[in-house]
Scaffold this active site. Structure first.
Site, PDB file in Angstrom:
ATOM      1  N   ASP A  34       0.830  -1.203   0.000  1.00 17.45           N
ATOM      2  CA  ASP A  34       0.000   0.000   0.000  1.00 17.45           C
ATOM      3  C   ASP A  34       0.866   1.256   0.000  1.00 17.45           C
ATOM      4  O   ASP A  34       1.919   1.296   0.654  1.00 17.45           O
ATOM      5  CB  ASP A  34      -0.898  -0.015   1.238  1.00 17.45           C
ATOM      6  CG  ASP A  34      -2.069   0.945   1.128  1.00 17.45           C
ATOM      7  OD1 ASP A  34      -2.286   1.500   0.040  1.00 17.45           O
ATOM      8  OD2 ASP A  34      -2.766   1.138   2.142  1.00 17.45           O
ATOM      9  N   HIS A  51       3.520   3.216  -9.001  1.00 16.47           N
ATOM     10  CA  HIS A  51       3.421   1.790  -9.332  1.00 16.47           C
ATOM     11  C   HIS A  51       4.749   1.273  -9.901  1.00 16.47           C
ATOM     12  O   HIS A  51       5.179   0.163  -9.587  1.00 16.47           O
ATOM     13  CB  HIS A  51       2.294   1.567 -10.333  1.00 16.47           C
ATOM     14  CG  HIS A  51       0.930   1.913  -9.810  1.00 16.47           C
ATOM     15  ND1 HIS A  51       0.500   1.509  -8.560  1.00 16.47           N
ATOM     16  CD2 HIS A  51      -0.097   2.620 -10.363  1.00 16.47           C
ATOM     17  CE1 HIS A  51      -0.738   1.957  -8.367  1.00 16.47           C
ATOM     18  NE2 HIS A  51      -1.112   2.632  -9.440  1.00 16.47           N
ATOM     19  N   LEU A 146      11.292 -20.938  -1.777  1.00 15.36           N
ATOM     20  CA  LEU A 146      10.181 -20.082  -1.376  1.00 15.36           C
ATOM     21  C   LEU A 146       9.019 -20.217  -2.359  1.00 15.36           C
ATOM     22  O   LEU A 146       9.230 -20.257  -3.581  1.00 15.36           O
ATOM     23  CB  LEU A 146      10.667 -18.631  -1.333  1.00 15.36           C
ATOM     24  CG  LEU A 146       9.608 -17.532  -1.167  1.00 15.36           C
ATOM     25  CD1 LEU A 146       9.113 -17.499   0.263  1.00 15.36           C
ATOM     26  CD2 LEU A 146      10.194 -16.177  -1.559  1.00 15.36           C
TER      27      LEU A 146
END
Length: 261
Positions: A34, A51, A146
């Site tokens: 955010d 962005h 991962l």
């Protein structure tokens, strides 16, 4: 604070408060990324610049999570509600995400990272982008490092509704519905519950993110905006998680055998 200080030297375990034993890195960390728009606004830049700046943070956090021993990392990239943003911004995001996926696919694969995309059902997603998602999942499917889950066109409520519909289609009787059978009908049912959610920018909302999986998660809300968030911030969040006492509704014993009130 250095990486070695946070992850406890050469391993991913540190001593808990009072030295009662090692506390490992959270198995599953989820990030609500955010603050991109506010980051751009503070610099009098278009939202697209925020962005674009988020890409560096995402790669930094992925590397930090892998190094710290986190096994599952989920990142909230685009929600079902984000379709309500201006069409120019949505179009830009689609192009940006495609470029990022294609650019970093070789690195992710080389690191042994398994990539998944949670959501991706809306027909408005460009077919080329959907193919890139599918190709990256296929490329990395056998990796055992991962597991990176990118929530794209994701909504936690939608996932729950779809799981309920799946149970009905399977003809499961009401008495047969348990938390375990319900979870088995969610997307990627092998995904473990989230241990830690990090939401940057100081906002304190769930925002319809992995609602089933975050039921018992710990939350931290660092004030830094996502484009400025870096590995040291991520590791500080892991350190904060390790200091917490996770009770899961119970009451832990104290050293003399009595119960805390």
């Amino acid at each position: 604070m250095t990486v070695r200080q946070v992850v406890g030297g050469s391993g991913s375990a540190v001593r808990g408060p009072g030295g009662e034993g090692p506390r490992r890195a959270p198995r599953h960390v989820a990030c609500v990324m955010d603050g991109n728009g506010r980051w751009a606004a503070q610099r009098s830049l278009p939202r697209s610049s925020g962005h674009r700046a988020a890409e560096t943070t995402a790669i930094d956090v992925i590397e930090a999570a892998r190094a710290a021993g986190v096994e599952w990392l989920s990142m909230y990239a685009f929600s079902t509600e984000n379709w309500g943003r201006p069409s120019a911004e949505v179009d830009y995001l689609m192009r940006l995400v495609r470029r990022v996926v294609r650019k970093h696919a070789p690195l992710l694969h080389a690191r042994g990272i398994r990539c998944r995309f949670l959501g991706v059902t809306d027909p408005r997603i460009p077919p080329a982008l959907a193919r890139d998602f599918a190709d990256l999942m296929t490329l990395t499917a056998d990796n055992r490092g991962l597991t990176l889950t990118v929530a794209f066109d994701h909504g936690g409520r939608r996932d729950i509704v779809e799981a309920a519909r799946s149970l009905i289609r399977d003809g499961l009787p009401a008495d047969g519905v348990t938390e375990q059978t319900f979870a088995a009908h969610l997307p990627f049912p092998d995904t473990p519950d989230v241990d830690l959610v990090i939401r940057t920018s100081g906002e304190q909302r769930i925002s319809n993110f992995m609602l089933w999986q975050v039921a018992y998660a710990e939350w931290v809300f660092p004030p830094v905006l996502w484009p400025d968030f870096r590995a040291p911030h991520f590791l500080e969040c892991l350190h904060a998680y390790r200091q917490r006492e996770r009770r899961f509704g119970g009451v832990p014993p104290i050293p003399n055998g009595e119960l805390r009130s």
